[in-house]
Design a protein around this motif. Sequence first.
Motif, PDB file in Angstrom:
ATOM      1  N   LEU A   1       7.287   6.417   8.673  1.00  0.00           N
ATOM      2  CA  LEU A   1       6.665   5.504   9.628  1.00  0.00           C
ATOM      3  C   LEU A   1       7.261   4.109   9.483  1.00  0.00           C
ATOM      4  CD1 LEU A   1       2.946   6.530   8.964  1.00  0.00           C
ATOM      5  CD2 LEU A   1       4.435   7.398  10.780  1.00  0.00           C
ATOM      6  N   ILE A   2       7.462   3.435  10.609  1.00  0.00           N
ATOM      7  CA  ILE A   2       7.956   2.058  10.546  1.00  0.00           C
ATOM      8  C   ILE A   2       6.907   1.056  11.012  1.00  0.00           C
ATOM      9  CG2 ILE A   2      10.316   2.835  10.982  1.00  0.00           C
ATOM     10  CD1 ILE A   2       9.996   1.416  13.780  1.00  0.00           C
ATOM     11  N   SER A   3       5.813   1.544  11.619  1.00  0.00           N
ATOM     12  CA  SER A   3       4.825   0.613  12.162  1.00  0.00           C
ATOM     13  C   SER A   3       3.404   1.076  11.897  1.00  0.00           C
ATOM     14  CB  SER A   3       5.023   0.434  13.680  1.00  0.00           C
ATOM     15  OG  SER A   3       4.740   1.650  14.358  1.00  0.00           O
ATOM     16  N   SER A   4       2.531   0.102  11.825  1.00  0.00           N
ATOM     17  CA  SER A   4       1.098   0.321  11.680  1.00  0.00           C
ATOM     18  C   SER A   4       0.421  -0.527  12.750  1.00  0.00           C
ATOM     19  CB  SER A   4       0.633  -0.098  10.288  1.00  0.00           C
ATOM     20  OG  SER A   4      -0.781  -0.225  10.228  1.00  0.00           O
ATOM     21  N   GLN A   5      -0.600   0.021  13.395  1.00  0.00           N
ATOM     22  CA  GLN A   5      -1.284  -0.713  14.460  1.00  0.00           C
ATOM     23  C   GLN A   5      -2.775  -0.800  14.136  1.00  0.00           C
ATOM     24  OE1 GLN A   5      -0.243   0.164  18.637  1.00  0.00           O
ATOM     25  NE2 GLN A   5      -2.427   0.134  19.084  1.00  0.00           N
ATOM     26  N   PRO A   6      -3.178  -1.815  13.383  1.00  0.00           N
ATOM     27  CA  PRO A   6      -4.590  -1.978  13.049  1.00  0.00           C
ATOM     28  C   PRO A   6      -5.276  -2.997  13.955  1.00  0.00           C
ATOM     29  CG  PRO A   6      -3.317  -3.411  11.659  1.00  0.00           C
ATOM     30  CD  PRO A   6      -2.336  -2.747  12.617  1.00  0.00           C
TER      31      PRO A   6
ATOM     32  N   SER B   1      -1.328  -5.055   2.059  1.00  0.00           N
ATOM     33  CA  SER B   1      -0.573  -4.913   0.810  1.00  0.00           C
ATOM     34  C   SER B   1       0.207  -3.604   0.804  1.00  0.00           C
ATOM     35  CB  SER B   1      -1.514  -4.984  -0.396  1.00  0.00           C
ATOM     36  OG  SER B   1      -2.479  -3.946  -0.349  1.00  0.00           O
ATOM     37  N   ALA B   2      -0.375  -2.560   1.402  1.00  0.00           N
ATOM     38  CA  ALA B   2       0.306  -1.264   1.467  1.00  0.00           C
ATOM     39  C   ALA B   2       1.510  -1.329   2.399  1.00  0.00           C
ATOM     40  CB  ALA B   2      -0.667  -0.185   1.933  1.00  0.00           C
ATOM     41  N   THR B   3       1.346  -1.954   3.558  1.00  0.00           N
ATOM     42  CA  THR B   3       2.471  -2.029   4.494  1.00  0.00           C
ATOM     43  C   THR B   3       3.596  -2.881   3.920  1.00  0.00           C
ATOM     44  OG1 THR B   3       1.419  -3.899   5.670  1.00  0.00           O
ATOM     45  CG2 THR B   3       1.049  -1.681   6.542  1.00  0.00           C
ATOM     46  N   LYS B   4       3.240  -3.923   3.189  1.00  0.00           N
ATOM     47  CA  LYS B   4       4.256  -4.763   2.556  1.00  0.00           C
ATOM     48  C   LYS B   4       5.038  -3.965   1.523  1.00  0.00           C
ATOM     49  CE  LYS B   4       4.857  -9.134   0.069  1.00  0.00           C
ATOM     50  NZ  LYS B   4       4.158 -10.340  -0.486  1.00  0.00           N
ATOM     51  N   ARG B   5       4.326  -3.199   0.728  1.00  0.00           N
ATOM     52  CA  ARG B   5       4.957  -2.393  -0.321  1.00  0.00           C
ATOM     53  C   ARG B   5       5.839  -1.295   0.265  1.00  0.00           C
ATOM     54  NH1 ARG B   5       0.780  -0.301  -2.011  1.00  0.00           N
ATOM     55  NH2 ARG B   5       1.011   1.889  -1.484  1.00  0.00           N
ATOM     56  N   LEU B   6       5.417  -0.739   1.384  1.00  0.00           N
ATOM     57  CA  LEU B   6       6.117   0.395   1.984  1.00  0.00           C
ATOM     58  C   LEU B   6       7.128  -0.007   3.057  1.00  0.00           C
ATOM     59  CD1 LEU B   6       2.978   2.696   2.299  1.00  0.00           C
ATOM     60  CD2 LEU B   6       4.852   2.955   0.653  1.00  0.00           C
ATOM     61  N   GLY B   7       7.229  -1.297   3.338  1.00  0.00           N
ATOM     62  CA  GLY B   7       8.187  -1.756   4.332  1.00  0.00           C
ATOM     63  C   GLY B   7       7.823  -1.389   5.756  1.00  0.00           C
ATOM     64  N   VAL B   8       6.532  -1.424   6.056  1.00  0.00           N
ATOM     65  CA  VAL B   8       6.032  -1.077   7.394  1.00  0.00           C
ATOM     66  C   VAL B   8       5.515  -2.339   8.074  1.00  0.00           C
ATOM     67  CG1 VAL B   8       4.256   0.220   8.652  1.00  0.00           C
ATOM     68  CG2 VAL B   8       5.440   1.276   6.708  1.00  0.00           C
ATOM     69  N   GLY B   9       5.861  -2.530   9.340  1.00  0.00           N
ATOM     70  CA  GLY B   9       5.387  -3.687  10.088  1.00  0.00           C
ATOM     71  C   GLY B   9       4.062  -3.405  10.768  1.00  0.00           C
ATOM     72  N   ASN B  10       3.271  -4.441  10.984  1.00  0.00           N
ATOM     73  CA  ASN B  10       1.982  -4.301  11.665  1.00  0.00           C
ATOM     74  C   ASN B  10       2.026  -4.907  13.058  1.00  0.00           C
ATOM     75  OD1 ASN B  10      -0.152  -3.231   9.646  1.00  0.00           O
ATOM     76  ND2 ASN B  10       0.980  -4.753   8.460  1.00  0.00           N
TER      77      ASN B  10
ATOM     78  N   ARG C   1       0.663 -14.472   9.282  1.00  0.00           N
ATOM     79  CA  ARG C   1       0.779 -13.514   8.186  1.00  0.00           C
ATOM     80  C   ARG C   1       2.154 -12.851   8.223  1.00  0.00           C
ATOM     81  NH1 ARG C   1      -3.935 -12.273   4.762  1.00  0.00           N
ATOM     82  NH2 ARG C   1      -2.436 -10.726   4.057  1.00  0.00           N
ATOM     83  N   PRO C   2       2.883 -12.835   7.118  1.00  0.00           N
ATOM     84  CA  PRO C   2       4.195 -12.195   7.114  1.00  0.00           C
ATOM     85  C   PRO C   2       4.119 -10.687   7.365  1.00  0.00           C
ATOM     86  CG  PRO C   2       3.524 -12.791   4.880  1.00  0.00           C
ATOM     87  CD  PRO C   2       2.560 -13.456   5.821  1.00  0.00           C
ATOM     88  N   GLU C   3       2.934 -10.096   7.120  1.00  0.00           N
ATOM     89  CA  GLU C   3       2.782  -8.662   7.350  1.00  0.00           C
ATOM     90  C   GLU C   3       2.657  -8.320   8.829  1.00  0.00           C
ATOM     91  OE1 GLU C   3       0.534  -9.818   3.545  1.00  0.00           O
ATOM     92  OE2 GLU C   3       0.660 -10.523   5.613  1.00  0.00           O
TER      93      GLU C   3
END
Length: 209
Positions: free
Chosen positions: A63-68, A83-92, A163-165
Amino acid sequence: DVDFIDLYQVHWPDDETAIEETMAALDLLVRQGKVLHIGCSNFSGKQLGAAQKAAGANGGTKLISSQPRYNMLWLEPEKSLFSATKRLGVGNIVYSPLANGVLTGKYTAGRIPEGSRFSRQIAEQGSRFMQPAMLAQADQLGRIADDYSMMPAQQALAWCLRRPEVSSVIVGATKPAQLDELLPANELVISPEQLDRIEQALASQPADS
């Protein structure tokens, strides 16, 4: 005609389907050339981690993206997802950054303008933002925005984008004039002083937010 989908996202976690099966199906779509990238929506940090682990175990597409959902009145992603998306290299790509319109200032003192989303009763998911405590906070945040020569909606979007995330925000607009108001938020910077005042206002937010 559309030859492929640039980004295909799983809208909600499926508790009845193993994440390994979901990721395998998404990987197949990528391998077939039907989809370029895959993402998820409404996943928790733990669920996102499980999805990436399942993909990696089989050499599949990650996955490359998260949509919260994320806004000043809904801080849930800050607890573990970011914190999880930052660690896993996923953008929000966050949705509801304006809390279904409550952070635009148009619902001041609980007033529901004719023709608005809530007047049409189509925002069941966002109805929580019409609670008195939330409306009071929105009014306070609106006054802060005014002190810094920003429209409430501009401040709300700039606050998310700081937010950088957060890679991007999803906004709904029904009129060109609304876009004219919202787009400048991408260039606005919230000062440390303004952020401090916002955080003080948010400190009184109900515990379930």
